[in-house]
Design a protein around this motif. Structure first.
Motif, short mmCIF file in Angstrom:
data_model
loop_
_atom_site.label_atom_id
_atom_site.label_comp_id
_atom_site.label_asym_id
_atom_site.label_seq_id
_atom_site.Cartn_x
_atom_site.Cartn_y
_atom_site.Cartn_z
N TRP A 47 0.82 -45.90 -9.53
CA TRP A 47 0.58 -47.11 -8.75
C TRP A 47 0.95 -48.33 -9.58
O TRP A 47 0.51 -48.46 -10.72
N HIS A 48 1.77 -49.20 -9.02
CA HIS A 48 2.13 -50.47 -9.66
C HIS A 48 1.64 -51.60 -8.76
O HIS A 48 2.22 -51.84 -7.70
N GLU A 49 0.58 -52.27 -9.19
CA GLU A 49 0.05 -53.39 -8.39
C GLU A 49 0.88 -54.64 -8.66
O GLU A 49 1.27 -54.91 -9.78
N ARG A 50 1.13 -55.39 -7.62
CA ARG A 50 1.86 -56.66 -7.76
C ARG A 50 0.87 -57.79 -7.99
O ARG A 50 -0.21 -57.81 -7.41
N THR A 51 1.26 -58.72 -8.82
CA THR A 51 0.38 -59.86 -9.09
C THR A 51 0.67 -61.02 -8.15
O THR A 51 -0.21 -61.82 -7.88
N VAL A 52 1.88 -61.12 -7.65
CA VAL A 52 2.22 -62.15 -6.67
C VAL A 52 2.19 -61.50 -5.30
O VAL A 52 2.92 -60.54 -5.05
N ASP A 53 1.32 -62.01 -4.42
CA ASP A 53 1.17 -61.40 -3.11
C ASP A 53 2.06 -62.11 -2.10
O ASP A 53 1.81 -63.23 -1.71
N ALA A 54 3.13 -61.43 -1.72
CA ALA A 54 4.02 -61.96 -0.68
C ALA A 54 4.13 -60.92 0.43
O ALA A 54 5.20 -60.67 0.96
N GLY A 55 3.01 -60.27 0.74
CA GLY A 55 3.00 -59.25 1.78
C GLY A 55 2.98 -57.83 1.24
O GLY A 55 2.43 -56.94 1.87
N ILE A 56 3.58 -57.60 0.09
CA ILE A 56 3.58 -56.27 -0.52
C ILE A 56 2.55 -56.29 -1.65
O ILE A 56 2.63 -57.11 -2.55
N ASP A 57 1.57 -55.38 -1.58
CA ASP A 57 0.48 -55.35 -2.57
C ASP A 57 0.82 -54.53 -3.81
O ASP A 57 0.20 -54.69 -4.84
N GLY A 58 1.79 -53.63 -3.68
CA GLY A 58 2.18 -52.82 -4.82
C GLY A 58 3.18 -51.77 -4.40
O GLY A 58 3.61 -51.73 -3.25
N THR A 59 3.53 -50.92 -5.36
CA THR A 59 4.45 -49.82 -5.07
C THR A 59 3.90 -48.53 -5.65
O THR A 59 3.16 -48.53 -6.62
N ILE A 60 4.29 -47.44 -5.01
CA ILE A 60 4.00 -46.10 -5.51
C ILE A 60 5.29 -45.56 -6.07
O ILE A 60 6.30 -45.48 -5.36
N GLU A 61 5.28 -45.22 -7.36
CA GLU A 61 6.46 -44.60 -7.96
C GLU A 61 6.24 -43.09 -7.99
O GLU A 61 5.23 -42.61 -8.51
N ASN A 72 11.86 -43.35 -10.49
CA ASN A 72 12.37 -44.68 -10.19
C ASN A 72 12.57 -44.85 -8.68
O ASN A 72 13.33 -45.70 -8.24
N CYS A 73 11.89 -44.04 -7.90
CA CYS A 73 11.87 -44.15 -6.44
C CYS A 73 10.51 -44.75 -6.08
O CYS A 73 9.47 -44.19 -6.41
N HIS A 74 10.54 -45.91 -5.44
CA HIS A 74 9.30 -46.64 -5.15
C HIS A 74 9.07 -46.76 -3.65
O HIS A 74 10.01 -47.05 -2.90
N LEU A 75 7.83 -46.56 -3.24
CA LEU A 75 7.41 -46.82 -1.86
C LEU A 75 6.62 -48.12 -1.88
O LEU A 75 5.64 -48.24 -2.62
N GLN A 76 7.03 -49.10 -1.09
CA GLN A 76 6.29 -50.36 -1.04
C GLN A 76 5.05 -50.18 -0.18
O GLN A 76 5.10 -49.51 0.86
N VAL A 77 3.95 -50.81 -0.62
CA VAL A 77 2.67 -50.64 0.06
C VAL A 77 2.07 -51.99 0.41
O VAL A 77 2.03 -52.90 -0.41
N GLN A 78 1.64 -52.09 1.66
CA GLN A 78 0.87 -53.26 2.08
C GLN A 78 -0.48 -52.74 2.54
O GLN A 78 -0.58 -51.98 3.50
N SER A 79 -1.53 -53.14 1.85
CA SER A 79 -2.88 -52.69 2.17
C SER A 79 -3.44 -53.48 3.34
O SER A 79 -3.27 -54.69 3.42
#
Length: 107
Positions: A47-61, A72-79
């Motif tokens: 899990w890679h959490e994003r610090t800048v919230d622009a709709g995507i909260d993080g990615t799952i690698e 290096n395949c990421h799924l974008q996640v919006q909680s």
């Protein structure tokens, strides 16, 4: 000579604190992100959490649990956390696609 710090005595009914608050909504959102992190880790992905919230909260690698190699395949996640039992939601939503829990390895 240094003077002792004078802390005013509080009267009954006085509020303690700076007045800063965390809204119930923000608290629930934070709990949702923590749950995502916990579930992704339990599935042996990263899990890679994003610090800048622009709709995507993080990615799952995606990660190979046998070797530990990351893809290096990421799924974008919006909680979209809510104030109810997470287990009752019964599904994971990935970019509008609803998947039952057993499809993604949730207990």
């Amino acid at each position: 000579r240094a003077e002792a710090l004078q802390i005013p005595r509080q009267k009954r009914g006085d509020r303690v604190g700076s007045g800063k608050q965390v809204s119930r909504s923000a608290h629930i959102g934070d709990a949702g992100i923590a749950l995502i992190h916990q579930r992704v880790s339990a599935m042996d992905h990263v899990w890679h959490e994003r610090t800048v919230d622009a709709g995507i909260d993080g990615t799952i690698e995606l990660r190979d649990p046998a070797t530990g190699e990351v893809s290096n395949c990421h799924l974008q996640v919006q909680s979209k956390a809510r104030d109810n039992d997470f287990r009752r939601l019964g599904q994971l939503v990935l970019d509008g696609l609803h998947l039952p829990d057993e499809t993604v390895g949730f207990p």
